[in-house]
Design an enzyme around this catalytic site. Structure first.
Site, short mmCIF file in Angstrom:
data_model
loop_
_atom_site.label_atom_id
_atom_site.label_comp_id
_atom_site.label_asym_id
_atom_site.label_seq_id
_atom_site.Cartn_x
_atom_site.Cartn_y
_atom_site.Cartn_z
N ALA B 322 0.84 -1.21 0.00
CA ALA B 322 0.00 0.00 0.00
C ALA B 322 0.87 1.26 0.00
O ALA B 322 1.96 1.26 -0.58
CB ALA B 322 -0.98 -0.02 1.18
N SER B 323 0.46 2.26 0.67
CA SER B 323 1.14 3.55 0.54
C SER B 323 2.54 3.55 1.12
O SER B 323 3.31 4.47 0.84
CB SER B 323 0.31 4.65 1.20
N THR B 324 2.88 2.57 1.93
CA THR B 324 4.26 2.53 2.42
C THR B 324 5.22 2.38 1.24
O THR B 324 6.39 2.73 1.34
CB THR B 324 4.48 1.36 3.40
N TYR B 325 4.70 1.85 0.14
CA TYR B 325 5.52 1.64 -1.04
C TYR B 325 5.90 2.95 -1.72
O TYR B 325 6.80 2.99 -2.56
CB TYR B 325 4.75 0.74 -2.01
N LYS B 326 5.19 4.03 -1.36
CA LYS B 326 5.50 5.32 -1.96
C LYS B 326 6.93 5.75 -1.63
O LYS B 326 7.54 6.55 -2.35
CB LYS B 326 4.50 6.39 -1.49
#
Lengths: 374, 620
Positions: B322-326
């Site tokens: 999820a957004s941690t991948y940003k």
């Protein structure tokens, strides 16, 4: 095309001696695997009797073929055995930590047993052509060293150190019989000692040394071979003069002795029949072996003589090593007792030896004219 | 002369054969002499040994190595337990002995008889197990009536004890009886026999060789009733090695308390060393249940439990990041030059790509954002554009260089690799080429990508470190029973070449500033988890369970609990020279900021407060 003289000159005495040892084997095996154990009696002894039957059939074949065909076909037999040995390393079955067996449907063959005979064939073939009263020189020994070295390496690879060592002992016995020059003999003794020392100092890893030390001195491994040895000695010793009586042994029924139906079977016999019975069997083996040498002597043909000496040496070493091991005189190696230990391949191999001896013995007169008789 | 020999000179042969006969007679004389010695001279002694007494082999199992936490607090212990055995030959008549045993101890007679008859026992001198782990009462009853119970043997056996029960169960693992399948593996289990215990899971399994030790044994002489008369020879058992873990038991317990009732995982590590401080997978199980053979009811319950308590989610749970991948997308974009610190994007709450609409999580949009504010506010639109410019394969190259997409190599069994999708992967997997539109969800961690909590903890550590990617480890040191440190046994320590994030310090600082503002900025998505005095840097994530593709206009309806998104929070603290990195995932936790971030915050707070205060916190 059966030559009636084969019957006339047949060595019935020798054959009878073998049969009586086979009987001892069946009785002892029955005691070892089928008496006094809880659960259903094992049928291993029935299997063994079947193997004796197969052995007799093979004996008949080996007996019928004039042994001088073995001279002609020595290298072919030898080559075939080497191929089988190589096949074991490639496709063999694992058992007890090594690869020794080849499966042919229901039958499992142990080619290292056959190789022993093949080595005797090629050595007899070679020595019968080169031997001299002065003894063999170093140069003449190069070929035998190669002939023995190839199967030796393949058997060590399995690994089956006992059989590998036996091959060397048999080859050495034949070689010493046909005589080596003194200086060559001394050279070999020094070369052997030197290379062993080199290997010990520079090549062997500490765990390998450990294994060799345990092999030489089982007391270093009191939970493994050391335990086997003490149990085996108790079994033999407790038999005393007349034994505990057939099928009355206690050590064997407790599965104290490992491999009691194979390598350690003599301890069962010794416990149950005591010194009298055990000494009889040992003497019977001695007579058998001396008889084998007599057959070698009676034969007028160098190949037949060396062949007989070779197969007799094979029986001799197995008997001495096996019984010596059971009584704590020798290191523990996997070495079956001829005629008595359980095991198809070893039975067949030793019966082939008997067939060869009978073969040579029976043709001692009829073969004199150099004609091959089938 | 030689031709003469070949034709058969009998005299020459005779001489040599007589020599042979001499050797044969000599050898057999030795055999007969030895036989005489054993049977006639020493026969009486051997007969005594064989009749009245017997030499037996008693194996002495080694004591299994213990496991401690980083401060030397015992986590896994061996406690004494007693097994009830019977040597059938000594116990004759067996039925009467069993009957008396049953009367004295109250153990049901039928059960004991069944244990005796269970197999065809050819070797009746080998002790038969009647009952494992008997109680103290039964033990006392047997000791008192010992003379009435021939052949009954009480065998003290150390029993594995997991001091804190379910705590850290997934990383400690459990032991069990060696299975026939394992015994067939000569290399690993060649020196064992059935009935021995081996590690089955967790460190107990992966470190089994070290923990197990070497068995010893005794050659003993026993009397008619099976009592040991004399010990003839002893080979001492070699105790297994003791493991000192990197785990901080207080932090582990705190994390477990915070995860109580939650399905998910927490990994905390020292970013500089990769030492794992806490590794939690929730729900857990009690490894003590496995030691004496697992109760069927407990086993069934574990297997049927939809939350799979036996699975170690920290290393085996593969989740969309999820957004941690940003964090990954931002670093890749900056390094590849598709964005820089001045680049901005306008977020109206959605992004049009071809004829499709990709939504931002914030419907009203973030307005104009740069890389720092896009990270702190987790703007999807900004990262859609970065992903579009990078393309999937360039993005994947960075992700792989950040050590994602493959197992970290921690000392645990069955670690998952995760998945970093590439165009080639998709062609191989589905037989279809990569569609450009698929890159967009990948850029915000919602595509095919899968990561484990441990991988995310490593990535976060690397960002916090400013480059070096730690190799996660659970082992601080290995000691032998005498307390000496043993070197060179840790499989993880083998590959120690350093790995670095392929990102320049300037670009990394931009990302770190974004992460700092996630917690400390006025609009940060995790501003609720701010702590006074400690700057936490982190990243939230909300991983959708259904509808990975955000191109459709999903209605804001209440979802059933098992379809709620997974909540992520990854963080390190303090911002400079971080001491701890944490990755938290709460399954179906909805928003990272709401459920996952507070857990991380509490762990960071606990780890960074001073020792005195810490004990207080632990007591609360």
């Amino acid at each position: 095309m059966f030559d009636r003289r084969l019957l006339i000159y047949f060595n019935w005495g020798f054959f009878g001696l073998v049969l009586s040892l086979v009987c001892v084997g069946i009785v002892t095996l029955y005691s070892a695997v089928a008496v006094g154990t809880a659960g259903p009696p094992s049928t291993l002894y029935i299997k063994q009797i079947t193997w004796y039957g197969i052995g007799l059939f093979i004996l008949a074949i080996v007996f019928m073929i004039d042994y001088r065909y073995f001279d002609r076909w020595a290298y072919v037999v030898y080559g075939a055995c080497l191929i089988l040995l190589a096949a074991v390393l490639l496709f063999g079955r694992y058992g007890g930590g090594s690869k020794r067996w080849l499966g042919f449907g229901p039958v499992h063959l142990q080619p290292s047993e056959l190789v022993k005979i093949a080595v005797v064939f090629v050595l007899a073939h070679y020595y019968s052509r080169v031997m001299e009263p002065r003894g063999l020189t170093l140069r003449e020994l190069i070929k035998p060293i190669i002939l023995v070295g190839l199967p030796f390496v393949l058997i060590v690879k399995q690994p089956d150190l006992g059989t590998a060592m036996l091959v060397v002992l048999i080859a050495a016995s034949i070689t010493v019989f046909v005589k080596i020059e003194w200086k060559t003999l001394i050279f070999f003794i020094f070369a052997g000692a030197g290379s062993a020392a080199m290997a010990w100092l520079f090549f062997l890893k500490s765990y390998q040394k450990q294994r060799i030390m345990t092999f030489l001195d089982p007391n270093r491994d009191p939970l493994g071979t050391g335990y086997h040895i003490i149990q085996s000695k108790i079994a033999v010793g407790s038999g005393r003069i007349s034994g505990k009586g057939l099928f009355q042994g206690t050590q064997n029924t407790l599965s104290f002795i490992p491999e009691q139906h194979t390598d350690f079977i003599f301890s069962v016999w010794a416990e149950e029949v005591g010194f009298i019975g055990s000494a009889c069997v040992i003497l019977a083996f001695m007579i058998l072996i001396i008889w084998g040498l007599r057959i070698a002597h009676e034969c007028r043909d160098p190949f037949g003589t060396t062949l007989s000496v070779g197969v007799t040496a094979m029986i001799f070493w197995q008997v001495v090593i096996n019984i010596g091991m059971i009584m704590g005189l020798m290191p523990v190696v996997g070495m079956p007792l001829p005629f008595i230990s359980y095991g198809g391949s070893s039975i067949v191999a030793v019966i082939v030896c008997v067939g060869i001896l009978l073969n040579v013995s029976t043709r001692r007169f009829i073969a004199r004219d150099g004609q091959v008789i089938g | 002369m030689s031709a003469y020999i070949r034709s058969g000179d009998r005299e020459w042969y005779k001489k040599r054969l007589n020599g042979g006969i001499l050797c044969v007679v000599a050898a057999f004389s030795i055999l007969i002499a030895r036989l005489f010695h054993l049977q006639i001279i020493e026969g009486e002694e051997y007969q005594r040994l064989s009749l009245n007494n017997c030499i037996r082999l008693r194996s002495v199992p080694p004591s299994r190595g213990l496991i401690f936490d980083r401060d030397g607090r015992l986590l896994v212990d061996n406690r004494p337990s007693f097994n009830l055995l019977m040597v059938l030959k000594d116990a004759a008549p067996v039925h009467e002995t069993i009957h008396r045993l049953s009367v004295y101890t109250g153990l049901p007679e039928g059960e004991l008889l069944e244990a005796v008859n269970v197999r065809n026992r050819r070797n009746s001198y080998k002790p038969v197990m009647l009952k494992a782990d008997i109680s103290r009462d039964v033990l006392a009853a047997i000791e008192v009536n010992r003379y009435d119970l021939p052949g009954v043997v009480v065998d003290p056996q150390p029993k594995r004890f997991y001091v804190h029960g379910p705590s850290a169960a997934h990383l400690l693992g459990y032991i069990g009886e060696v299975s026939p399948g394992e015994l067939a593996d000569e290399a690993l289990y060649g020196d064992l026999s059935s009935g021995d215990f081996v590690g089955k899971f967790g460190l107990e399994k992966s470190m089994d060789r070290l923990l197990r030790g070497e068995p010893g044994g005794r050659q003993v002489e026993v009397s008619a009733t099976g009592q040991v008369v004399k010990v003839l020879r002893t080979v001492e058992a070699q105790p297994g090695l003791n493991l000192f873990l990197t785990i901080d038991h207080d932090l582990q317990a705190k994390a477990e308390a915070l995860m109580d009732g939650i399905t998910g995982s927490v990994v905390a590590m020292d970013p500089a060393t990769g030492h794992v401080l806490a590794l939690v997978s929730s729900p857990s199980f009690d490894p003590n249940d496995f030691v004496g053979g697992l109760d069927a009811a407990i086993w069934d319950e574990m297997l049927l439990n939809p939350h799979a308590p036996l699975e170690n989610r920290a290393i085996k749970g593969e989740y969309p990041p999820a957004s941690t991948y940003k964090i990954v997308t931002a670093m890749a974009g900056l390094e590849e030059g598709v964005i820089d610190e001045k680049s901005t994007a306008f977020c109206p709450g959605y992004y049009e790509f071809g004829d499709r609409i990709f939504r931002c999580w914030k419907k009203s949009g973030h307005g104009t954002v740069n890389v720092i504010s896009a990270l702190s506010q987790s703007c999807d639109v900004f990262f859609y554009q970065v992903g579009e410019k990078l393309g999937v394969d360039r993005l994947a190259a960075y992700a792989l260089a950040f050590a994602l997409g493959r197992a970290t190599g921690i000392q645990l069994d069955r670690e998952a690799d995760g998945l970093i999708p590439t165009s080639r992967w998709k062609l191989a997997r589905f037989g279809e080429p990569w569609a450009e539109g698929e890159t967009l969800p990948v850029a915000i961690g919602q595509g095919f990508n899968l990561t484990t909590p441990l991988q995310m903890a490593c990535l976060t550590s690397a960002v916090g470190n400013g480059g070096p990617i730690p190799r996660p480890t659970l082992l601080d040191r290995i000691e032998n029973a005498d307390g000496q440190v043993v070197e060179g046994k840790d499989p993880q320590a083998a590959g120690t070449e350093m790995r670095f994030l392929p990102v320049s310090p300037e670009n990394l600082d931009l990302v770190r500033e974004g992460l700092r503002r996630v917690v400390n900025g006025p609009h940060g998505t995790a501003r609720g988890s701010k702590i006074e005095g400690i700057e936490i840097c982190g990243k939230t994530g909300t991983g959708q369970v259904i509808g990975r593709d955000r191109s459709e206009d999903t209605q804001e309806v209440a979802l059933p609990a098992h379809l709620m998104p997974h909540a992520w929070f990854v963080a390190y603290a303090p911002a400079e020279n971080p001491q701890i990195a944490v990755a938290v995932i709460v399954e179906n936790g909805e928003h990272g900021s709401g459920t996952a971030a507070p857990i991380a915050r509490e762990l960071i707070r606990m780890h960074l407060v001073s020792g005195d205060e810490r004990t207080e916190t632990a007591d609360v």
